[in-house]
Design a protein around this motif. Structure first.
Motif, short mmCIF file in Angstrom:
data_model
loop_
_atom_site.label_atom_id
_atom_site.label_comp_id
_atom_site.label_asym_id
_atom_site.label_seq_id
_atom_site.Cartn_x
_atom_site.Cartn_y
_atom_site.Cartn_z
N ILE A 172 5.94 40.91 -34.18
CA ILE A 172 7.29 40.62 -33.68
C ILE A 172 7.59 39.14 -33.92
N PRO A 173 7.86 38.80 -35.18
CA PRO A 173 8.13 37.39 -35.50
C PRO A 173 9.54 36.96 -35.08
N LEU A 174 9.84 35.70 -35.32
CA LEU A 174 11.11 35.11 -34.90
C LEU A 174 12.32 35.96 -35.31
N GLN A 214 12.64 38.96 -33.18
CA GLN A 214 13.02 38.59 -31.82
C GLN A 214 14.48 38.18 -31.73
N LEU A 229 16.39 34.51 -26.12
CA LEU A 229 15.23 34.50 -27.00
C LEU A 229 13.97 34.04 -26.26
N ALA A 230 14.13 33.04 -25.40
CA ALA A 230 12.95 32.50 -24.69
C ALA A 230 12.31 33.57 -23.82
N GLU A 231 13.13 34.46 -23.26
CA GLU A 231 12.59 35.52 -22.41
C GLU A 231 11.79 36.51 -23.26
N TYR A 247 10.41 35.91 -26.19
CA TYR A 247 9.21 35.21 -26.64
C TYR A 247 8.17 35.16 -25.52
N GLY A 248 8.65 34.96 -24.30
CA GLY A 248 7.76 34.94 -23.15
C GLY A 248 7.02 36.26 -22.99
N THR A 251 4.49 36.79 -25.93
CA THR A 251 3.27 35.99 -25.86
C THR A 251 2.43 36.31 -24.62
N PHE A 252 3.02 37.02 -23.68
CA PHE A 252 2.28 37.37 -22.46
C PHE A 252 1.32 38.52 -22.71
N LEU A 276 2.74 37.78 -33.06
CA LEU A 276 3.85 37.07 -33.70
C LEU A 276 3.80 37.21 -35.21
#
Lengths: 581, 159
Positions: free
Chosen positions: B42-44, B47, B58-60, B62-63, B66-67, B73
């Protein structure tokens, strides 16, 4: 409202059943330390500094998220509780970049305070430190994750209050950090630089990009004519940095302090706010009378402008073409003032003191320059001005009450209230009403647009025309209005939007009040009061009645929205890509 | 791995997935699972698409990505080298094995080589403590290793 009965530290109390244990304890005068907790913004029970012992519960409980129950037996102060709180804070400190003496938040740091209050004299833990990232590439915000304590306040402020969500938790466990997606720089994400993350940050993890040294440098440069302008909201909060109660208006001392710092001219953005009303009011009337794009939306708040540029670029034609008062001031300082005083605009440096961190990014917008000179050269926050006053060793409380210099320093009550949500709308209505009715109307108080309700709506009958207006503060509320415009639901004529909750008085550049103050005082309301009472005390309260503004138009601009006014005082906007990289 | 795994067909599939999950409660996790399955990562770019379509910051996203360890990624390489860092393997020198693999393949832990050939990961105990230290390459298991064994193993897959 019914009560429950519970015992705290051996005494029986009756408290409303809706409260948390933290609120209940504070209601009865028992304080519990907190760190991540920030009333209405971040009530998540993450840091565990507020733990209490509850009889029957195995583990200590986070009191900020624990509802009261009938018959609860609570202990907020015994060895077990004190030791747990201490250990928690020690662990935070062990993983914290403890360069406290040089930290921007030295002496105004909630981690420092709680550590002191818990009597921590030693940190028993040493070990790995989370790798921090440091980002100072944006014009407004510095993010230093080596100081972050993962409280989540900035995440809540950005996501829940502002509805944007630039910052969030990343990774898990010891690797957890708070930051933008992919650890991007704040300059590469749709951040509006409102700075609400900074004013809720308990530590020095988020701070404004400092510009004070640039100001000191130009003040010593004898070849420069350095002019300062100070925004309306600054006077409502600057005093807090010097121990004055929240909501004290320090206009007079502000003017004196600026003069003592060595500025050649001490002017007032309020003056330019009056100009803004002339231009924006005229633009609105033009749009209404000539079938222009409606509703027209204010453009004073650079955070708001960035928001619409990122999130709703298709609605940009709704934005007023007016520059913000800050930039109108700058453009006129380097044209009107320069010409009338025979100074080469290239030798003029315009410094602005703003309650705002987004202003730092506004001044570098490429479209905000005239004939190759920037409207405004340096923008500092209220906090940075306070720092300069301290550096200069001025005793603020002993300063005499001064006034702003003539020519660009006289202002009306309409200019003053720009700093509070609804203020620009009210100021505009005062002028538009006079123009449409052809009279000098006595009633200037439009109370429907005052106050802290998220979205305020009203219909004002002016000279036979029903003008439908709306006022939104914070970008979540702005987004709600924009969605209504998109769906065709909204039939307003005029909308005021301020990016920050409460308007500029609560801007990202204002003095930072810790949670224990914000829990009991609504700083937005108190600071706004300071502005409304100054407005009420002034004899001239309508922008078009400002004698200096009349002179500006008579001698220089001609009429509002004239060709010259357009050249100097109006601008355009750009559609921005959210993630350019 | 070059970006050729981000094909139009896959994005079309992603759009379908987003469409079909749009109205359910808590749609983000199932969509991310499907996205991981479709792209192998799931790259940029992926996302960003989900962020825009679902109106989630996006930050959510990405969070969340990465969790959870099941999300990645970047796609795994053709050969996934997993080195056990469980206690038994670790005390018998697994770290030195990792260092050697990194040296030979140029791939960092948790990373994939640019040509998409190798991915390297440090795993928790894989339950083969009797063979410590252990590494696996896809389905192949290599046990009781010393650093000198590593070049031979890499050689096999280089061909």
């Amino acid at each position: 409202m019914s009560n429950v009965s519970l015992s705290i530290n051996g005494t029986q109390y009756e408290v409303p059943k809706e409260l948390t244990v933290l609120e209940a304890a504070r209601t009865v005068g028992i304080d519990i330390p907190t760190l991540c907790f920030l009333k209405d913004i971040n009530e998540v029970g993450a840091c565990r500094v507020c733990v209490v012992e509850v009889e029957g519960a195995r583990a200590l409980q986070a009191s900020c998220v624990l509802p009261v129950r009938e018959g609860m037996v609570i202990n907020t102060n015994n060895n077990r509780v004190r030791k747990a709180r201490k250990s928690t804070v020690e662990l935070l400190l062990a993983n914290h970049n403890r360069e406290c003496t040089t930290c921007v938040r030295s002496k105004n740091c909630e981690l420092q305070s709680v550590s002191e209050e818990l009597g921590i004299r030693d940190i028993r833990y040493s070990g790995a430190k989370r790798e921090g990232s440091f980002d100072d590439l944006s014009p407004s915000i510095i993010r230093d994750s080596s100081k972050c304590i993962l409280c989540g306040r900035c995440v809540s402020a950005c996501k829940n209050v502002q509805g944007i969500g630039i910052l969030d938790f990343t990774n898990r466990g010891f690797e957890t950090t708070v930051g933008p997606a992919f650890d991007m720089s704040m300059k590469d994400v749709p951040c509006i630089y409102c700075g609400q993350c900074m004013v809720v940050c308990p530590v020095g993890a988020l701070s404004e990009k400092p510009s004070t040294q640039f100001v000191w440098d130009v003040l010593e440069d004898k070849t420069k004519h350095v002019i300062v302008q100070s925004a309306p909201a600054v006077r409502a909060a600057l005093g807090e940095e010097f121990g004055y109660p929240i909501g004290t208006n320090v206009t007079g001392k502000l003017a004196t302090a600026l003069r003592k710092l060595g500025f050649d001219k001490v002017f007032d953005t309020n003056w330019a706010a009056d100009v803004t009303i002339m231009e924006e009011g005229t633009e609105l009337l033009g749009r209404i009378q000539n079938g222009g794009v409606l509703p027209m939306i204010t453009s004073c708040s650079p955070g708001w402008v960035r928001y619409i540029e990122f999130q709703y670029p298709e609605l940009l034609p709704h934005l007023s073409s007016c520059k913000s008062p800050q930039n109108m001031f700058g453009a006129l300082a380097k044209s009107y003032y320069a010409e009338k005083h025979g100074i080469d605009p290239k030798d003029i440096v315009v410094v602005s003191v703003m309650p705002c961190t987004s202003k730092k990014s506004e001044i570098v917008r490429p479209e905000l320059e005239v004939n190759g000179t920037r409207d405004v050269d340096i923008s500092i926050t209220t906090r940075e001005l306070a720092l300069m006053i301290k550096e200069a060793r001025l005793e603020f409380d002993k300063l005499e009450e001064g006034t702003f210099d003539a020519f660009m320093g006289d202002y009306t009550g309409a200019g003053v209230i720009f700093g509070a949500t609804g203020g620009v709308m009210e100021a505009a209505l005062r002028t538009v009403a006079d123009v449409l009715s052809g009279e000098d109307l006595e009633n200037v108080d439009y109370v429907a647009v005052r106050g802290l309700e998220g979205i305020k709506e009203a219909t004002v009958n002016i000279g036979g025309l029903d003008v439908k207006i709306a006022v939104a503060h914070n970008t979540t509320n702005a987004g709600i209005l924009l969605d209504k415009i998109k769906s065709g639901e909204a039939d307003y004529h005029f909308i005021e939007v301020m990016a920050c909750p409460g308007g500029c008085v609560n801007g990202g550049g204002q003095p930072i009040q810790p949670a224990n103050v914000r829990n009991v005082i609504d700083i937005r309301a108190e600071r706004a009061k300071a502005l409304y009472s100054e407005d009420a005390s002034l004899s001239v309260r309508k922008s078009h009645k400002n004698p200096e503004i009349k002179k500006l138009y008579d001698e220089y601009l001609g009429k509002p929205n004239s060709h010259k006014a357009h050249e100097l005082l109006h601008t355009h906007y750009v559609s921005r890509e959210k993630f350019p990289l | 791995m070059t970006k050729n795994y981000l094909t139009e067909e896959k994005f079309a599939k992603l759009h379908e997935v987003i469409e079909s999950h749009k109205d359910m409660q808590g749609p983000l996790m199932p969509i991310l699972h499907e996205a991981q399955h479709i792209f192998g990562a799931i790259p940029l770019e992926v996302q960003k698409t989900i962020s825009e379509k679902m109106n989630v910051p996006l930050a959510e996203i990405y969070g969340v990505v990465t969790f959870y360890s099941q999300f990645t990624l970047e796609p795994k390489g053709e050969f996934l080298i997993s080195i056990c860092l469980g206690t038994a393997c670790y005390v018998r020198g697994a770290q030195q094995l990792i260092d050697k693999v990194v040296e030979l393949t140029g791939v960092g832990v948790g990373k994939t080589s640019l040509d998409g050939k190798y991915s390297l990961e440090a795993t928790r105990c894989i339950g083969a403590c009797g063979l410590a230290p252990v590494l696996t390459v896809n389905e192949d298991v290599y046990g009781r290793l010393v650093v000198a064994d590593i070049p031979g193993i890499i050689q096999k897959y280089n061909g």
